[in-house]
Structures are given as C-alpha cells and as structure tokens.
Motif scaffolding. Structure first.
Motif, mmCIF file in Angstrom:
data_model
loop_
_atom_site.group_PDB
_atom_site.id
_atom_site.type_symbol
_atom_site.label_atom_id
_atom_site.label_comp_id
_atom_site.label_asym_id
_atom_site.label_seq_id
_atom_site.Cartn_x
_atom_site.Cartn_y
_atom_site.Cartn_z
ATOM 1 N N VAL A 31 0.841 -1.206 0.000
ATOM 2 C CA VAL A 31 0.000 0.000 0.000
ATOM 3 C C VAL A 31 0.877 1.259 0.000
ATOM 4 N N ASN A 32 1.870 1.244 -0.892
ATOM 5 C CA ASN A 32 2.760 2.403 -1.060
ATOM 6 C C ASN A 32 3.394 2.873 0.250
ATOM 7 N N GLY A 33 3.773 1.926 1.073
ATOM 8 C CA GLY A 33 4.476 2.254 2.313
ATOM 9 C C GLY A 33 3.602 2.299 3.541
ATOM 10 N N ARG A 34 2.282 2.311 3.359
ATOM 11 C CA ARG A 34 1.402 2.454 4.523
ATOM 12 C C ARG A 34 1.410 1.204 5.415
ATOM 13 N N TYR A 35 1.545 0.020 4.788
ATOM 14 C CA TYR A 35 1.606 -1.206 5.595
ATOM 15 C C TYR A 35 2.815 -1.165 6.536
ATOM 16 N N TYR A 36 3.950 -0.757 6.014
ATOM 17 C CA TYR A 36 5.191 -0.661 6.796
ATOM 18 C C TYR A 36 5.034 0.338 7.933
ATOM 19 N N GLU A 37 4.482 1.491 7.631
ATOM 20 C CA GLU A 37 4.344 2.531 8.650
ATOM 21 C C GLU A 37 3.308 2.158 9.707
ATOM 22 N N THR A 38 2.276 1.436 9.306
ATOM 23 C CA THR A 38 1.291 0.959 10.282
ATOM 24 C C THR A 38 1.945 -0.001 11.268
ATOM 25 N N ALA A 39 2.795 -0.887 10.741
ATOM 26 C CA ALA A 39 3.503 -1.834 11.610
ATOM 27 C C ALA A 39 4.463 -1.108 12.540
ATOM 28 N N LEU A 40 5.151 -0.112 12.019
ATOM 29 C CA LEU A 40 6.099 0.636 12.841
ATOM 30 C C LEU A 40 5.385 1.442 13.923
#
Length: 246
Positions: A168-177
């Motif tokens: 999701v254009n980086g949103r998955y990563y940032e949600t996890a972080l």
C-alpha cells in the motif's frame, strides 16, 4: 531499529538445521564469540545491569524442548553459558501463544516475532503485541517485535496466498512501525533487507523482469523509498525511546 555511524554492526541469527540441539548451539556460540567477539562490528547489547553482551536470535527455538535450552541458558544448567565468557542475550522465536511459557522456562532473555505478515502467526499479529509486551515485562524478558514492508511469497509457496500483505505504497510498513511504538519495546527488528523471494525487501529497487519472475519495485516512488522510511522511523523510535526513559 538501531542507528549506527558508517560501520555496520552485526548480530547473529541462528537458523534451525538438521541435528541442531542445545549442545550444537552451545558450541556455535563459543565459536562465534571466540572468532568474532573482538571485532568492532560485533554487536553487543547493554543490559539493565550495565553489561554489554553479545545478542543472538534463535530461529525456530520451539523445535527444541525448553528443558534442553535450560541446560544451556539457566545458571544451574549442565552446560550453562551464564556467568561465563560466553554469556549472551538470547532471543527466542514466539510463534504460538503457548511458546511464551516455554521461552521463559528455557531460560531465554526475550522473544521476537520475526514474520513480516501481520497475522502469519500469533506472535506476528500486531494486536497481540500489547499482551506479549506485558508478559515480557512481568517476566523480565525483552520483547522484540518484528516489522516488514509487506509480504508475498507465492512464487515459492503457491499455497500461502492468504498471508500476502500489500505494501500500500508504504502504509503497511508505517502501520507496523506505529504498532511497535505503541508497545514501547527496547528493540525492534526489520524483516528483511533483501529477501526478494518473500517480498520483504527494503533495499533499493528498480524495475526488473526475467523469464520466470517479475520483481517488485516501488514505482512511482524512488528506488530507496523504504530505506528512507526506515531512516525516518529509526529517528522517531530513538527520539521517543529517550522520552520513555526520562
């Protein structure tokens, strides 16, 4: 996530292999420390009592009974590393909820979740991290949640499509972080830097296609998008961690 200057710092992730036992891991730990312990790139974790000790992640630790691990990791074990030149911080893998009790009984110093797919296992489900952190806090264990930018391993595990997680254009990563920051751990790990076969890479990526594979890239964003996101959140983690400790 930990920031360093210009030199990489290395901690060892000990995979499972045929015939791995507490005795073989004991010998491996001794070899690693004897061979690399004095190297400036050898990572040491400063414990709550001020000791700087090597840190080892033990993958699939649950495949060895806790009673066997205790022989190596408890002070009274038959071949204990505790209190010796090879004493270290040992982090076990938490997959199922019941493993947390085995990790404690085995004499480990903490647990990590490893899997980059939210919900791949009990330990990797973000909503379980609060409870796991509370268990670790009450048991004097480190809780080390693991995050990733996404997940897709169907090129090697066609049956595992249900664990695919879109970036999701980086949103998955940032949600996890953000989920990591919510539980305030001492350490967070990123899975991974370059495991293209599982779609968890954060290294620079440009479009590439072969006869058998189409590699994921980050277009229309820059090739180093996920490295930049990692830097951003590493700085955020460091800043907030300072505030937690005040």
């Amino acid at each position: 996530i930990k920031q360093f200057s210009t030199q990489s710092i290395v901690a060892f992730h000990i995979q499972h292999y045929k015939g791995r036992t507490d005795h073989s891991v004991y010998n491996s730990i001794k070899y690693i420390i004897d061979r690399y312990g004095d190297h400036s790139a050898f990572y040491r974790f400063t414990t709550s009592n001020g000791k700087a000790l090597p840190l080892f992640y033990i993958y699939d630790s649950y495949l060895t009974p806790p009673e066997a691990w205790a022989e190596m990791l408890s002070p009274t074990g038959s071949h204990s590393l505790r209190g010796t030149l090879y004493d270290s911080v040992f982090i076990a893998l938490i997959v199922e909820e019941r493993h947390k009790h085995d990790i404690l009984a085995g004499g480990f110093d903490g647990m990590y979740t490893y899997f980059a797919s939210n919900g791949f296992s009990y330990g990797s489900l973000h909503q379980n991290w609060k409870g796991l952190k509370a268990f670790c806090d009450s048991s004097n264990l480190l809780f080390v949640p693991s995050v990733g930018p996404g997940y897709v391993d169907t090129s090697i595990r066609p049956w595992n499509n249900h664990n695919t997680r879109n970036r999701v254009n980086g949103r998955y990563y940032e949600t996890a972080l953000q989920a990591v920051l919510n539980v305030r751990p001492e350490i967070v790990t990123v899975t991974s830097f370059n495991e293209w076969h599982e779609g968890t890479q954060i290294e620079r990526a440009v479009p590439k296609k072969t006869v058998t594979r189409l590699y994921l890239d980050y277009q229309p964003y820059k090739p180093n998008m996920y490295l930049e996101l990692t830097r951003k959140w590493a700085e955020k983690f460091s800043k907030e961690k300072e505030e937690w400790l005040m």
